[in-house]
Design an enzyme around this catalytic site. Structure first.
Site, mmCIF file in Angstrom:
data_model
loop_
_atom_site.group_PDB
_atom_site.id
_atom_site.type_symbol
_atom_site.label_atom_id
_atom_site.label_comp_id
_atom_site.label_asym_id
_atom_site.label_seq_id
_atom_site.Cartn_x
_atom_site.Cartn_y
_atom_site.Cartn_z
ATOM 1 N N ASP A 35 -10.760 -19.835 -17.113
ATOM 2 C CA ASP A 35 -10.890 -19.201 -15.630
ATOM 3 C C ASP A 35 -12.211 -18.326 -15.312
ATOM 4 O O ASP A 35 -12.828 -17.517 -16.162
ATOM 5 C CB ASP A 35 -9.802 -18.487 -15.166
ATOM 6 C CG ASP A 35 -8.407 -19.140 -15.082
ATOM 7 O OD1 ASP A 35 -8.459 -20.191 -15.192
ATOM 8 O OD2 ASP A 35 -7.372 -18.259 -15.187
ATOM 9 N N ARG A 75 1.230 -16.878 -13.114
ATOM 10 C CA ARG A 75 0.391 -18.008 -13.924
ATOM 11 C C ARG A 75 0.066 -17.748 -15.221
ATOM 12 O O ARG A 75 -0.501 -18.648 -15.856
ATOM 13 C CB ARG A 75 -0.565 -18.581 -12.918
ATOM 14 C CG ARG A 75 -1.906 -17.586 -12.757
ATOM 15 C CD ARG A 75 -3.067 -18.193 -11.776
ATOM 16 N NE ARG A 75 -3.586 -19.352 -12.346
ATOM 17 C CZ ARG A 75 -4.792 -19.167 -13.204
ATOM 18 N NH1 ARG A 75 -5.213 -18.015 -13.481
ATOM 19 N NH2 ARG A 75 -5.303 -20.369 -13.655
ATOM 20 N N PRO A 87 -5.414 -0.486 0.630
ATOM 21 C CA PRO A 87 -6.859 -0.724 0.505
ATOM 22 C C PRO A 87 -7.598 0.579 -0.207
ATOM 23 O O PRO A 87 -8.975 0.416 -0.611
ATOM 24 C CB PRO A 87 -7.412 -0.630 1.955
ATOM 25 C CG PRO A 87 -6.141 -0.543 2.928
ATOM 26 C CD PRO A 87 -4.858 -0.296 2.114
ATOM 27 N N GLU A 138 0.129 2.819 8.779
ATOM 28 C CA GLU A 138 -1.027 3.542 7.711
ATOM 29 C C GLU A 138 -0.726 3.978 6.305
ATOM 30 O O GLU A 138 -1.272 4.564 5.787
ATOM 31 C CB GLU A 138 -1.535 4.958 8.544
ATOM 32 C CG GLU A 138 -1.901 4.714 9.927
ATOM 33 C CD GLU A 138 -3.134 3.781 10.124
ATOM 34 O OE1 GLU A 138 -4.182 4.055 9.421
ATOM 35 O OE2 GLU A 138 -3.268 2.858 10.770
HETATM 36 N N1 ADE Z 1 -2.863 -3.355 2.667
HETATM 37 C C1 ADE Z 1 -3.760 -3.409 3.473
HETATM 38 N N2 ADE Z 1 -4.998 -3.945 3.221
HETATM 39 C C2 ADE Z 1 -5.002 -4.107 1.661
HETATM 40 C C3 ADE Z 1 -5.742 -4.518 0.781
HETATM 41 N N3 ADE Z 1 -6.970 -4.549 0.846
HETATM 42 N N4 ADE Z 1 -5.465 -4.370 -0.591
HETATM 43 C C4 ADE Z 1 -3.990 -3.779 -0.764
HETATM 44 N N5 ADE Z 1 -3.119 -3.421 0.188
HETATM 45 C C5 ADE Z 1 -3.523 -3.460 1.454
#
Ligand code: ADE
Length: 269
Positions: free
Chosen positions: A172, A157, A88, A115
């Site tokens: 797209d 794709r 994230p 984590e």
């Molecule tokens: N791992 C946990 N959340 C994630 C996300 N939003 N994007 C990529 N990997 C992740």
């Protein structure tokens, strides 16, 4: 294209046997290899995580199994892969990044649980390879496996011959080109009337110019409603006279720098 995925949940990647990606694998267009990280964890419990230095909640993935896994994967192929680390905290995964990755011969994905992975792993391979930390959106999942499924599908794709109709990804949403800054509008198929609901007349008019214009107007309406940020950052050079008229009707007008901003309520629905 070759894809290697190192994970502690190989079964999570079963969907890669299905549908578009599964067929691309069966046809030999995609060589997907899934590896269980625990193969490279050597203690009795095949431990892959430990407590974080400095304290805090959760566990961190240990560097040694990842190092051995990546060394083995790298040694098993020719040349250098791009390493994609789902997190994230990464750069946003976009259609543009999907297009870029689809041009590479070899991708290695390292979905983490807990984590995340000990930072030194990213640094070690980042010194030698193109390592991309990538986020699929502003929310936190329990691990990187679902993001890998998302990214692999978006990339696969785009590979030549994987989609039935080669033109079908040109318009797209988010694809480069004339509709670059717009979301795709609504689509319809038979029957012409369903539960009393008809289809827009223009779509059966046979008038290709009018149909294209209607689709573009609908794309503006949907983008205005769902992603006004896309209109704000769009290059106004891409907007013709009709575009400007529909934008004005939706309450947008050019700012000093030429880009559009919402200045009033829409005059139409
Ligand atoms: N791992 C946990 N959340 C994630 C996300 N939003 N994007 C990529 N990997 C992740």
């Amino acid at each position: 294209m070759r894809l290697d995925i190192v994970t502690i949940f190989p079964e999570y990647l079963e969907p890669l046997n299905v549908s578009l990606v599964g067929k691309a694998r069966a046809r030999g267009q995609l060589d997907v290899r899934i590896h269980d990280l625990r193969q490279w964890a050597h203690d009795k419990h095949n431990t892959v995580d430990d407590t974080p230095y400095g304290g805090g909640p959760g566990m961190v993935m240990k560097p040694e199994p990842w190092g051995e896994a990546l060394d083995a994967v790298l040694a098993s192929g020719e040349g250098e892969p791009v390493v994609v680390v789902p997190t994230p905290s990464g750069e946003p995964f976009t259609q543009q990044l999907a297009v870029e990755l689809s041009a590479k011969p070899w991708l290695v994905f390292t979905p983490a649980r807990y984590e995340g992975i000990d930072r030194r792993v990213i640094e070690e391979y980042g010194d030698r390879l193109d390592v991309r930390e990538v986020s699929i959106g502003d929310y936190v999942l329990a691990g990187g496996e679902a993001p890998v499924l998302v990214m692999v599908e978006a990339v696969a794709r785009l590979l030549p011959g994987v989609l039935g109709n080669a033109a079908s990804h040109q318009d797209d949403s988010f694809a480069p080109g004339a509709m670059a800054d717009l979301l795709e509008g609504p689509v319809y198929t038979k029957p012409p009337e369903w539960r009393g609901r008809t289809i827009p007349e223009v779509l059966v008019s046979g008038h290709h110019g009018k149909i294209a214009r209607w689709r573009r107007d609908e794309a503006f309406r949907r983008t205005d409603r769902n992603r006004p940020d896309l209109i704000e950052r769009a290059d106004p050079a891409a907007f013709d006279k009709h575009d400007r008229a529909i934008l004005a009707a939706l309450g947008w007008s050019p700012r000093e720098d030429g880009r559009f901003g919402r200045t009033s309520e829409a005059v139409e629905e």
